[in-house]
Write a protein that holds these residues in place. Structure first.
Motif, PDB file in Angstrom:
ATOM      1  N   HIS A   2       0.833  -1.204   0.000  1.00 58.39           N
ATOM      2  CA  HIS A   2       0.000   0.000   0.000  1.00 58.39           C
ATOM      3  C   HIS A   2       0.867   1.254   0.000  1.00 58.39           C
ATOM      4  O   HIS A   2       0.605   2.218  -0.738  1.00 58.39           O
TER       5      HIS A   2
ATOM      6  N   GLU B  80      -4.272  -0.820  -2.221  1.00 56.41           N
ATOM      7  CA  GLU B  80      -4.788  -1.500  -1.035  1.00 56.41           C
ATOM      8  C   GLU B  80      -5.519  -2.755  -1.478  1.00 56.41           C
ATOM      9  O   GLU B  80      -6.478  -2.691  -2.251  1.00 56.41           O
ATOM     10  N   TYR B  81      -5.046  -3.904  -0.999  1.00 57.41           N
ATOM     11  CA  TYR B  81      -5.585  -5.178  -1.484  1.00 57.41           C
ATOM     12  C   TYR B  81      -5.930  -6.100  -0.325  1.00 57.41           C
ATOM     13  O   TYR B  81      -5.131  -6.308   0.583  1.00 57.41           O
ATOM     14  N   ARG B  82      -7.124  -6.615  -0.362  1.00 62.76           N
ATOM     15  CA  ARG B  82      -7.562  -7.656   0.556  1.00 62.76           C
ATOM     16  C   ARG B  82      -8.198  -8.765  -0.259  1.00 62.76           C
ATOM     17  O   ARG B  82      -9.006  -8.503  -1.146  1.00 62.76           O
TER      18      ARG B  82
ATOM     19  N   GLU C  41     -10.855 -11.241  -0.619  1.00 63.43           N
ATOM     20  CA  GLU C  41     -12.166 -11.205   0.022  1.00 63.43           C
ATOM     21  C   GLU C  41     -12.945 -12.508  -0.084  1.00 63.43           C
ATOM     22  O   GLU C  41     -14.141 -12.536   0.190  1.00 63.43           O
TER      23      GLU C  41
ATOM     24  N   LYS D 211     -14.788 -13.367   3.079  1.00 63.99           N
ATOM     25  CA  LYS D 211     -15.667 -12.354   3.647  1.00 63.99           C
ATOM     26  C   LYS D 211     -17.117 -12.615   3.234  1.00 63.99           C
ATOM     27  O   LYS D 211     -17.363 -13.060   2.106  1.00 63.99           O
TER      28      LYS D 211
ATOM     29  N   GLU E 161     -19.957  -7.730   2.913  1.00 62.86           N
ATOM     30  CA  GLU E 161     -18.791  -6.997   3.403  1.00 62.86           C
ATOM     31  C   GLU E 161     -17.707  -6.836   2.339  1.00 62.86           C
ATOM     32  O   GLU E 161     -16.686  -6.211   2.587  1.00 62.86           O
ATOM     33  N   ARG E 162     -17.931  -7.380   1.157  1.00 58.49           N
ATOM     34  CA  ARG E 162     -16.923  -7.294   0.105  1.00 58.49           C
ATOM     35  C   ARG E 162     -16.971  -5.942  -0.586  1.00 58.49           C
ATOM     36  O   ARG E 162     -18.047  -5.476  -0.964  1.00 58.49           O
ATOM     37  N   LYS E 163     -15.798  -5.346  -0.759  1.00 60.97           N
ATOM     38  CA  LYS E 163     -15.713  -4.074  -1.472  1.00 60.97           C
ATOM     39  C   LYS E 163     -15.701  -4.292  -2.974  1.00 60.97           C
ATOM     40  O   LYS E 163     -16.230  -3.485  -3.741  1.00 60.97           O
ATOM     41  N   TYR E 164     -15.081  -5.387  -3.407  1.00 59.32           N
ATOM     42  CA  TYR E 164     -14.961  -5.660  -4.841  1.00 59.32           C
ATOM     43  C   TYR E 164     -15.699  -6.949  -5.210  1.00 59.32           C
ATOM     44  O   TYR E 164     -16.759  -6.904  -5.795  1.00 59.32           O
TER      45      TYR E 164
ATOM     46  N   TRP F 215     -11.713  -3.017 -12.362  1.00 62.71           N
ATOM     47  CA  TRP F 215     -11.691  -1.716 -11.699  1.00 62.71           C
ATOM     48  C   TRP F 215     -10.306  -1.083 -11.925  1.00 62.71           C
ATOM     49  O   TRP F 215      -9.280  -1.693 -11.615  1.00 62.71           O
TER      50      TRP F 215
ATOM     51  N   GLU G 213      -7.385   1.579 -10.898  1.00 59.11           N
ATOM     52  CA  GLU G 213      -6.939   2.333  -9.735  1.00 59.11           C
ATOM     53  C   GLU G 213      -6.971   3.825 -10.067  1.00 59.11           C
ATOM     54  O   GLU G 213      -6.781   4.220 -11.222  1.00 59.11           O
TER      55      GLU G 213
END
Length: 391
Positions: A300, A306-308, A310, A313, A317-320, A354, A356
């Motif tokens: 990061h 910023e990578y998670r 998922e 999850k 709760e997932r962003k992507y 997506w 960045e």
């Protein structure tokens, strides 16, 4: 010795060069697979398969025309690589087997406590040869690392971690075990622990993990996962010992408050990376547990990415998305995408991509990404559905 000084861009350039991500033919064929894994120590194994398993995705981004069969041959025919515990379950060169004696000793205690069951399983494997857990009749349920398990499975895995058994081969993700003495070369099997004490072992392990990434700091990090007992005090002593022995150099990266460290043996690669100027920037797809991503806080700060992962999850709760992979271009991580699960020879399809915020998308980047996804499809033995990427 004075610290080296790098800009963030130079640090990124080194990491991309170090991992073979900025060069089309950095690693080729079986020798390339061996060379890369020897350089980074190990690659992490994970059985989840959406568009390939993690270790395959690590190698496809680095090995020109990567062939899964070549990796299988290195593991189960040539026996130059081995499945064993390092950064969790991993693949590493078989010559590193003696270096993990202290890990094996931890599991010998479990084997001693379950001597009768271990003896029965050992006799079965010795008599019948290669076996999996369903071939062994030990139905008692015991507490095991992953929860309650049949004693047969626990005994096989305990004996494997203690070094009595090795994975002789796999069928998909099912492990088939045999006696280690039948497969580990005699010059490696049973030799004394090369480390006098835990301090020496931790120093070696810290050095190994620095090499797994290329640049790493002395901070709490997922990069240390799998090193049992390595707390901050032990880690600090390991870094001090490595500096005193001139095995690592401090690197100050502009804009990052904590110093990073590089193996001294990689300083030539740093010089090569700084001199390297590709004719065209290369795009590639990273694995979710890629060595480059082992310290996501560092990534990061260096890449503004910023990578998670998922997959575990809850959907809400997932962003992507469920299974999202980063995309590299040049010395930047410019995008991430969610692939559609690959089934047979159906065209490789992207569910969503997506960009960045920092990505400067132009025609050259789009062209490189299309070529990257075509290579990724070829790795699966299929074609790429270009319409799904919408470039």
């Amino acid at each position: 010795m004075a610290a080296l000084t790098l800009t963030k861009q130079q640090a990124r350039k080194f990491l991309m060069y170090y991992h073979g991500l900025s060069r089309d033919a950095a690693y080729i064929g079986k020798e390339g697979i061996l060379s890369f894994i020897r350089q980074v120590g190990c690659i992490q194994f994970d059985p989840l398969n959406v568009v390939g398993m993690n270790h395959e995705l690590v190698l496809q981004s680095r090995i020109q025309h990567f062939d899964r069969n070549e990796l299988r041959e290195l593991l189960y025919e040539d026996r130059k690589l081995i499945d064993y515990w390092d950064k969790c379950m991993s693949i590493f060169p078989v010559e590193d087997w003696p270096l993990f004696a202290k890990h094996r000793a931890r599991y010998q205690g479990w084997c001693d406590q379950n001597e009768a069951a271990v003896g029965r399983v050992h006799a079965e494997v010795k008599l019948r040869g290669v076996l999996c857990s369903s071939d062994v009749d030990e139905e008692e349920i015991v507490d095991w690392a992953w929860g309650p398990a049949k004693l047969s499975r626990a005994a096989l895995e305990g004996m494997y971690h203690a070094g009595h058994l090795v994975i002789q081969h796999k069928v998909k993700t099912r492990k088939y075990y045999d006696l280690a003495e039948r497969w580990i070369p005699p010059e490696l099997y049973g030799i004394p622990d090369p480390f006098e004490d835990m301090g020496d072992f931790y120093a070696w392990y810290v050095l190994r993990r620095i090499g797994s990434i290329g640049l790493l700091w002395n901070r709490p990090s997922d990069a240390w996962i799998g090193i049992s007992g390595l707390k901050s005090a032990e880690r600090n002593r390991a870094f001090a010992q490595l500096l005193e022995r001139n095995l690592i150099r401090e690197v100050q990266v502009e804009g990052i408050s904590h110093p990073l460290y590089i193996r001294t043996l990689d300083l030539d690669r740093l010089d090569q990376a700084m001199a390297f100027e590709p004719q065209e920037k290369r795009a590639c797809i990273l694995a979710p547990l890629d060595n480059l991503l082992w310290d996501r806080v560092l990534i990061h700060q260096l890449f503004d990415f910023e990578y998670r992962w998922e997959v575990y999850k809850p959907v809400a709760e997932r962003k992507y998305g469920y299974y999202v992979l980063p995309v590299v271009y040049g010395d930047e991580i410019v995008a991430r995408f969610e692939p559609v699960k690959q089934r047979g020879k159906s065209p490789l399809t992207v569910h969503k991509l997506w960009w960045e915020e920092h990505a400067r998308v132009d025609s050259s980047m789009k062209k490189s990404l299309r070529e990257c996804f075509a290579r990724f499809a070829a790795f699966h033995g299929t074609t790429f559905d270009r319409k799904s990427l919408k470039l």
